[in-house]
Write an enzyme that holds these catalytic residues in place. Structure first.
Site, PDB file in Angstrom:
ATOM      1  N   GLU A  58     -13.447  -0.189   1.659  1.00  0.00           N
ATOM      2  CA  GLU A  58     -14.337  -1.152   1.027  1.00  0.00           C
ATOM      3  C   GLU A  58     -14.201  -2.561   1.591  1.00  0.00           C
ATOM      4  O   GLU A  58     -15.146  -3.332   1.570  1.00  0.00           O
ATOM      5  CB  GLU A  58     -14.066  -1.193  -0.494  1.00  0.00           C
ATOM      6  CG  GLU A  58     -14.029   0.154  -1.173  1.00  0.00           C
ATOM      7  CD  GLU A  58     -15.400   0.785  -1.331  1.00  0.00           C
ATOM      8  OE1 GLU A  58     -16.319   0.380  -0.608  1.00  0.00           O
ATOM      9  OE2 GLU A  58     -15.536   1.687  -2.172  1.00  0.00           O
TER      10      GLU A  58
ATOM     11  N   HIS B 271      -5.123   2.831  -1.760  1.00  0.00           N
ATOM     12  CA  HIS B 271      -5.970   4.032  -1.821  1.00  0.00           C
ATOM     13  C   HIS B 271      -5.184   5.171  -2.448  1.00  0.00           C
ATOM     14  O   HIS B 271      -3.983   5.290  -2.232  1.00  0.00           O
ATOM     15  CB  HIS B 271      -6.446   4.433  -0.410  1.00  0.00           C
ATOM     16  CG  HIS B 271      -7.583   5.411  -0.437  1.00  0.00           C
ATOM     17  ND1 HIS B 271      -7.403   6.762  -0.466  1.00  0.00           N
ATOM     18  CD2 HIS B 271      -8.926   5.194  -0.463  1.00  0.00           C
ATOM     19  CE1 HIS B 271      -8.590   7.355  -0.496  1.00  0.00           C
ATOM     20  NE2 HIS B 271      -9.533   6.428  -0.501  1.00  0.00           N
TER      21      HIS B 271
HETATM   22  C1  LIG Z   1      -7.748   2.389  -4.989  1.00  0.00           C
HETATM   23  C2  LIG Z   1      -6.748   2.405  -6.126  1.00  0.00           C
HETATM   24  C3  LIG Z   1      -7.504   2.608  -7.452  1.00  0.00           C
HETATM   25  C4  LIG Z   1      -5.741   3.548  -5.912  1.00  0.00           C
HETATM   26  O1  LIG Z   1      -4.814   3.471  -6.900  1.00  0.00           O
HETATM   27  P1  LIG Z   1      -3.692   4.558  -7.221  1.00  0.00           P
HETATM   28  O2  LIG Z   1      -3.548   5.542  -6.157  1.00  0.00           O
HETATM   29  O3  LIG Z   1      -3.980   5.076  -8.553  1.00  0.00           O
HETATM   30  O4  LIG Z   1      -2.404   3.676  -7.153  1.00  0.00           O
HETATM   31  P2  LIG Z   1      -1.620   3.161  -8.390  1.00  0.00           P
HETATM   32  O5  LIG Z   1      -2.582   2.591  -9.388  1.00  0.00           O
HETATM   33  O6  LIG Z   1      -0.742   4.270  -8.830  1.00  0.00           O
HETATM   34  O7  LIG Z   1      -0.777   1.970  -7.748  1.00  0.00           O
HETATM   35  C5  LIG Z   1       0.521   2.109  -7.205  1.00  0.00           C
HETATM   36  C6  LIG Z   1       1.184   0.743  -7.176  1.00  0.00           C
HETATM   37  O8  LIG Z   1       0.513  -0.076  -6.211  1.00  0.00           O
HETATM   38  C7  LIG Z   1      -0.064  -1.209  -6.830  1.00  0.00           C
HETATM   39  N1  LIG Z   1      -1.385  -1.419  -6.282  1.00  0.00           N
HETATM   40  C8  LIG Z   1      -2.259  -0.458  -5.864  1.00  0.00           C
HETATM   41  N2  LIG Z   1      -3.369  -1.041  -5.391  1.00  0.00           N
HETATM   42  C9  LIG Z   1      -3.189  -2.363  -5.498  1.00  0.00           C
HETATM   43  C10 LIG Z   1      -4.007  -3.450  -5.167  1.00  0.00           C
HETATM   44  N3  LIG Z   1      -5.212  -3.308  -4.624  1.00  0.00           N
HETATM   45  N4  LIG Z   1      -3.540  -4.686  -5.430  1.00  0.00           N
HETATM   46  C11 LIG Z   1      -2.320  -4.863  -5.965  1.00  0.00           C
HETATM   47  N5  LIG Z   1      -1.489  -3.860  -6.291  1.00  0.00           N
HETATM   48  C12 LIG Z   1      -1.934  -2.618  -6.073  1.00  0.00           C
HETATM   49  C13 LIG Z   1      -0.145  -0.879  -8.306  1.00  0.00           C
HETATM   50  O9  LIG Z   1      -0.101  -2.059  -9.089  1.00  0.00           O
HETATM   51  C14 LIG Z   1       1.069  -0.015  -8.497  1.00  0.00           C
HETATM   52  O10 LIG Z   1       2.165  -0.855  -8.603  1.00  0.00           O
HETATM   53  P3  LIG Z   1       3.378  -0.512  -9.622  1.00  0.00           P
HETATM   54  O11 LIG Z   1       4.028   0.691  -8.993  1.00  0.00           O
HETATM   55  O12 LIG Z   1       4.209  -1.724  -9.604  1.00  0.00           O
HETATM   56  O13 LIG Z   1       2.746  -0.219 -10.938  1.00  0.00           O
HETATM   57  C15 LIG Z   1      -5.981   1.071  -6.169  1.00  0.00           C
HETATM   58  O14 LIG Z   1      -5.287   0.874  -4.958  1.00  0.00           O
HETATM   59  C16 LIG Z   1      -6.888  -0.103  -6.476  1.00  0.00           C
HETATM   60  O15 LIG Z   1      -7.158  -0.399  -7.650  1.00  0.00           O
HETATM   61  N6  LIG Z   1      -7.385  -0.826  -5.441  1.00  0.00           N
HETATM   62  C17 LIG Z   1      -8.285  -1.924  -5.650  1.00  0.00           C
HETATM   63  C18 LIG Z   1      -9.696  -1.444  -5.890  1.00  0.00           C
HETATM   64  C19 LIG Z   1     -10.337  -0.892  -4.645  1.00  0.00           C
HETATM   65  O16 LIG Z   1     -10.215  -1.437  -3.564  1.00  0.00           O
HETATM   66  N7  LIG Z   1     -11.075   0.210  -4.812  1.00  0.00           N
HETATM   67  C20 LIG Z   1     -11.754   0.877  -3.721  1.00  0.00           C
HETATM   68  C21 LIG Z   1     -11.132   2.181  -3.428  1.00  0.00           C
HETATM   69  S1  LIG Z   1     -11.816   2.954  -2.006  1.00  0.00           S
END
Ligand SMILES: CC(C)(COP(=O)(O)OP(=O)(O)OC[C@H]1O[C@@H](n2cnc3c(N)ncnc32)[C@H](O)[C@@H]1OP(=O)(O)O)[C@@H](O)C(=O)NCCC(=O)NCCS
Length: 502
Positions: free
Chosen positions: A441, A388
């Site tokens: 979710e 998140h």
């Molecule tokens: C929700 C979300 C978009 C938040 O992302 P964010 O705050 O932008 O986090 P980042 O994209 O900067 O990720 C940070 C690190 O964690 C990892 N990471 C984050 N969520 C992950 C996930 N669900 N699965 C695997 N790795 C994940 C990223 O690959 C990144 O790794 P790195 O440092 O090696 O590049 C992300 O966690 C995600 O895509 N989750 C899956 C989709 C989801 O469940 N969405 C519903 C949200 S309520």
């Protein structure tokens, strides 16, 4: 007072000086303008802009005279005028410098920069630091609706913890809290419940149009168009032109009818007859009944009600911010909610619960979870329902929904918990330090599925409750409105460049 903030004495030159001499004076004084005087009296002002213009056209600053390029008889200020008068004069005429004149003589100059210094603001090109992409962490408004404290895993509506509200109150009570600012007592709760139940039927124009809309689009798209139609049919006027009572009345009407629109859109698309709203059922129970055609068990109704309470509002997420931006223009409630639905429809915002369930399907059995997650993460994929932007600890919504799913029971619940454990472990190993846990979710999908909501209705179900949150923000924005109009940094080819002749 202008006297307090002007630069004094002003940097001056004569009308017959050359542009080169004037430019040198400006450079020495590190200023963007020079006041042109004749015997101490202001006769003009020459700015950097004038120098650029002259350089583009004439090309010989050593021969050109200031008189030809200056702005003659410029607007001036008195030293005893108020700073806001100076601000109005500078901004309305797009000047950057104004000479200050007392007893006919130039005593100083006030620049836009001086005024910004006093106001503690900076032009967009000179922000104190880069604004993060996506406005992450940037405070853009003050709100009394609620807040999210990501590090603590805590969020609240008004002054109450949202999770506690979901554990103890009805959705209608939380709706009342958001709209009226306080929780209702028993009498107010009953009266509000009664009021919103009788508003569930679609107005005739929309009801007639809905079958045609439902044949053409998914339920969330139908809702977007239906809200436009509703606003037109009910004659909603711009928020700019109406008072808070009229807006609140529209908002209650909208939130009450949205579940009816969504359920009907779903059934019509599936070739089924819409089911009339049931005034004897609460918000969530009635929604489930209209969706499936069967009155739900109290357990299922309560589970969906708790899900809806938990997702009614969540800080300045993209759709909420969108609703507020549109409201800030004075547009009507329908326009703001249509825009919010548009923002929610994007996969980065509203689309994950069905994807989390798709992933559970793809994993199939608990033994396969480790290999599945490992393979996905090693290939750079995201595990749906984990991680998140704000929560770097357990998402409090996920914790409550996990216990709701336990209460409901069933094979999917045990399986999802086993996948959660495996996934958290594998992510901790492969992505150490990222603090990745289930988000709302993951268990939302499990709960909705167990309660008989079809996957295509997961995001629309989210919208059914979230409309209440959007409307609360629309009312707050309208009540203390200021047009939201940020700036962008221009990074194209440097202007001004001569326009090529055709
Ligand atoms: C929700 C979300 C978009 C938040 O992302 P964010 O705050 O932008 O986090 P980042 O994209 O900067 O990720 C940070 C690190 O964690 C990892 N990471 C984050 N969520 C992950 C996930 N669900 N699965 C695997 N790795 C994940 C990223 O690959 C990144 O790794 P790195 O440092 O090696 O590049 C992300 O966690 C995600 O895509 N989750 C899956 C989709 C989801 O469940 N969405 C519903 C949200 S309520």
């Amino acid at each position: 007072m202008v006297r307090d903030l002007m630069t004094s004495p002003a940097v001056t030159c004569g009308a017959d000086d050359t542009l080169a001499a004037a430019a040198e004076t400006m450079q020495r004084a590190d200023t963007g303008s020079v006041v042109v005087t004749d015997d101490g009296k202001v006769v003009g002002i020459l700015t950097e802009r004038d120098l650029l213009r002259a350089a583009a056209v004439s090309g010989d600053p050593g021969r050109e005279r200031v008189r030809l390029w200056m702005t003659a008889r410029p607007d001036v200020l008195g030293p005893d005028e108020r700073a806001d008068a100076a601000w109005a004069s500078l901004t309305s005429h797009r000047y950057r410098h104004l000479p200050v004149v007392e007893d006919d003589r130039c005593v100083g100059v006030v620049s836009l920069r001086d005024l910004m210094g006093v106001a503690r603001i900076r032009p967009a090109g000179e922000t104190s630091g880069e604004v993060p992409a996506g406005l992450e962490g940037v405070v853009v408004a003050e709100t009394t609706v609620g807040d999210v404290r990501g590090q603590e895993g805590f969020f609240h509506y008004r002054q109450y913890p949202a999770v506690e509200l979901a554990e103890t109150r009805s959705l209608e009570d939380v709706w009342y809290l958001l709209f009226r600012g306080q929780l209702p007592d028993a009498t107010a709760s009953a009266a509000f419940g009664e009021d919103v139940r009788r508003r569930r039927t679609m107005p005739p124009g929309l009801a007639t149009l809905l079958p045609a809309l439902a044949r053409r689009g998914a339920p969330l798209d139908v809702l977007r168009t239906a809200v436009s139609v509703l606003g037109a049919e009910l004659g909603w006027r711009p928020t700019h032109d109406i008072g808070p009572d009229e807006l609140a009345e529209q908002a209650v009407a909208l939130c009450a009818v949205v579940p009816t629109i969504l359920a009907a859109a779903h059934r019509l698309r599936a070739g089924l007859e819409p089911v009339d709203p049931r005034p004897d059922l609460g918000f969530a129970a009635n929604y489930l009944c209209m969706l499936t055609g069967i009155a739900p068990s109290p357990q299922h109704a309560r589970a969906i009600e708790q899900y809806m309470i938990l997702t009614i509002d969540h800080g300045f997420n993209a759709s909420t911010f969108t609703a507020r931006v549109v409201t800030s223009t004075g547009a009507d409630l329908g326009a703001a909610i249509v825009a919010a639905i548009g923002a929610l429809s994007g996969p980065l915002h509203g689309g994950a619960p069905s994807r989390a369930l798709d992933m559970l399907d793809a994993i199939g059995t608990p033994e396969r979870a480790d290999a599945y997650v490992r393979h996905a993460v090693e290939n750079g994929e995201r595990i749906m329902g984990f991680g998140h932007r704000v929560y770097k600890t357990d998402d409090p919504r996920s914790l409550l929904l996990r216990s709701v799913s336990e209460r409901l029971g069933g094979p999917l619940v045990e399986f999802s918990q086993s996948v959660e454990r495996t996934t958290v472990d594998v992510l901790a190993e492969l992505k150490p330090g990222r603090r990745l846990y289930t988000n709302v979710e993951f268990y939302a999908g499990v709960v909705m599925h167990t309660c008989g909501i079809p996957r295509e209705m997961f995001t629309p179900t989210f919208a059914a409750g979230r409309t209440i949150g959007w409307c609360t923000h629309v009312m707050e924005q309208a009540a203390h409105n200021r047009l939201i109009r940020p700036a962008a940094r221009y990074v194209g080819p440097p202007p001004p460049q001569p326009v090529p002749l055709p």
